[in-house]
Design an enzyme around this catalytic site. Sequence first.
Site, PDB file in Angstrom:
ATOM      1  N   GLY A   1      10.080  11.000 116.165  1.00 53.93           N
ATOM      2  CA  GLY A   1      11.450  10.483 116.027  1.00 53.93           C
ATOM      3  C   GLY A   1      11.509   9.697 114.729  1.00 53.93           C
ATOM      4  N   LYS A   2      12.540   9.978 113.923  1.00 55.94           N
ATOM      5  CA  LYS A   2      12.595   9.274 112.632  1.00 55.94           C
ATOM      6  C   LYS A   2      12.635   7.770 112.833  1.00 55.94           C
ATOM      7  CE  LYS A   2      14.830  13.004 110.240  1.00 55.94           C
ATOM      8  NZ  LYS A   2      13.545  13.658 109.961  1.00 55.94           N
TER       9      LYS A   2
ATOM     10  N   GLU B   1      19.917   9.996 113.837  1.00 56.50           N
ATOM     11  CA  GLU B   1      19.533  10.773 115.031  1.00 56.50           C
ATOM     12  C   GLU B   1      20.017  10.099 116.313  1.00 56.50           C
ATOM     13  OE1 GLU B   1      15.290  11.602 114.854  1.00 56.50           O
ATOM     14  OE2 GLU B   1      15.631  13.243 113.458  1.00 56.50           O
TER      15      GLU B   1
ATOM     16  N   GLY C   1       9.805  14.361  96.264  1.00 53.23           N
ATOM     17  CA  GLY C   1       8.621  15.153  96.607  1.00 53.23           C
ATOM     18  C   GLY C   1       7.481  14.853  95.656  1.00 53.23           C
TER      19      GLY C   1
ATOM     20  N   ASP D   1       0.139  18.197 106.870  1.00 58.26           N
ATOM     21  CA  ASP D   1       1.388  18.124 107.633  1.00 58.26           C
ATOM     22  C   ASP D   1       2.287  17.067 106.985  1.00 58.26           C
ATOM     23  OD1 ASP D   1       3.386  17.957 109.509  1.00 58.26           O
ATOM     24  OD2 ASP D   1       2.073  17.523 111.214  1.00 58.26           O
TER      25      ASP D   1
ATOM     26  N   THR E   1       5.176  16.150 108.077  1.00 57.66           N
ATOM     27  CA  THR E   1       6.069  15.500 109.049  1.00 57.66           C
ATOM     28  C   THR E   1       5.855  13.986 109.029  1.00 57.66           C
ATOM     29  OG1 THR E   1       5.711  17.427 110.457  1.00 57.66           O
ATOM     30  CG2 THR E   1       6.879  15.568 111.444  1.00 57.66           C
TER      31      THR E   1
ATOM     32  N   ASP F   1       9.437   9.123 106.439  1.00 61.14           N
ATOM     33  CA  ASP F   1       9.564   7.937 107.300  1.00 61.14           C
ATOM     34  C   ASP F   1       8.550   6.875 106.879  1.00 61.14           C
ATOM     35  OD1 ASP F   1      11.459   9.365 108.738  1.00 61.14           O
ATOM     36  OD2 ASP F   1       9.959  10.162 110.119  1.00 61.14           O
TER      37      ASP F   1
ATOM     38  N   GLY G   1       0.614  15.369 112.473  1.00 65.22           N
ATOM     39  CA  GLY G   1       1.434  14.534 113.343  1.00 65.22           C
ATOM     40  C   GLY G   1       2.368  13.642 112.554  1.00 65.22           C
TER      41      GLY G   1
HETATM   42  O1  RIB Z   1      10.874  12.714 110.243  1.00 61.22           O
HETATM   43  C1  RIB Z   1      10.052  13.370 111.177  1.00 61.22           C
HETATM   44  C2  RIB Z   1      10.661  13.272 112.553  1.00 61.22           C
HETATM   45  O2  RIB Z   1      11.879  13.979 112.561  1.00 61.22           O
HETATM   46  C3  RIB Z   1       9.835  13.895 113.656  1.00 61.22           C
HETATM   47  O3  RIB Z   1       8.909  13.000 114.210  1.00 61.22           O
HETATM   48  C4  RIB Z   1      10.875  14.407 114.626  1.00 61.22           C
HETATM   49  O4  RIB Z   1      10.867  13.780 115.859  1.00 61.22           O
HETATM   50  C5  RIB Z   1      12.218  14.239 113.920  1.00 61.22           C
HETATM   51  O5  RIB Z   1      12.932  13.166 114.365  1.00 61.22           O
END
Ligand code: RIB
Length: 306
Positions: A38-39, A137, A217, A242, A244, A248, A283
């Site tokens: 979750g952001k 979100e 980037g 990763d 992801t 954040d 992750g």
């Molecule tokens: O920014 C990455 C996040 O975006 C992920 O952890 C996912 O849950 C989405 O909210």
Amino acid sequence: MKILNYGSLNIDHVYTMPAFVKAGETLSAKDCQLHTGGKGLNQSVALARAGAQVFHGGKIGSDGLGLKRFLEDAGADCRFVRVDPDEPTGHAIIQVVDSGENCILIYGGTNKRITEDEIDETLSFFEAGDMLLLQNEISNVNYLIRRAHEKGMTVALNPSPITDELLAYEELDLLDWMIVNRGEAEAFAGIESEDPDEVIDALQAKYSRASIVMTLGKRGSMCVSHGNKYYSRTYDYGRRVDTTGAGDTFTGYFLAGLSKGMPISACMDIASRASGISVTIAGAANSIPSAEAVLKAVPIELKEGE
Ligand code: RIB
């Protein structure tokens, strides 16, 4: 300064893929893992690990109690994380390919059940000079911006994911900080340009009150604040596994630096280092390094130059 981060908490279902699935195609995943994400949650973890005093506001279902525990263990105050037993916690379906790039589908669940009454109750704990951080979100983002601004709080928005509804909010004019990636900046500014300076200048012209950080980037990041411009490079700590949560990590580290009175250039630099480390680990929340790890890690090109 207290920081209230009112944002999403998601259970991330992460699939390691040979390629992103295209329309009409079926592909078999090489691996599947559940991660904390979750952001909102990721940014609170980054803020806490960077040493800020962070309170997380949000909502989970009874299936999301582990997310709250994760946040508490990271050092965030979770007294404003509410539980709605009638709704599932938000979740994300994330495909990750060999290059470390991802694509993400989110389902809001409890993140979209945040009410104005809960917001008022939460904000009553904060005062002028405190900071509110938001992403896009959860429900009632525009209400949060307006109420926090009225209280004299500093309001920062990381407008991910961009939606037409968000772009139309009048409250965007009240923002003190915007932290955007290149695509988001172009969408907000309403221009496309090869020149990042042109993009950030157009965004500043549109939102003259806000200081703006734009991540680029591998090209680093830039910032405009009160008529001054700042640039930062990226750091390479090894193979990108990763991406992801990298944005954040950047946002949390940057704002934690600001809350501690660090100069903007130093905030950008430590945020670049922290996000550079995060992409080497799979992750989202679990890939966010501690401040100690950021200080100790040596980027590859520096090791090679030794
Ligand atoms: O920014 C990455 C996040 O975006 C992920 O952890 C996912 O849950 C989405 O909210």
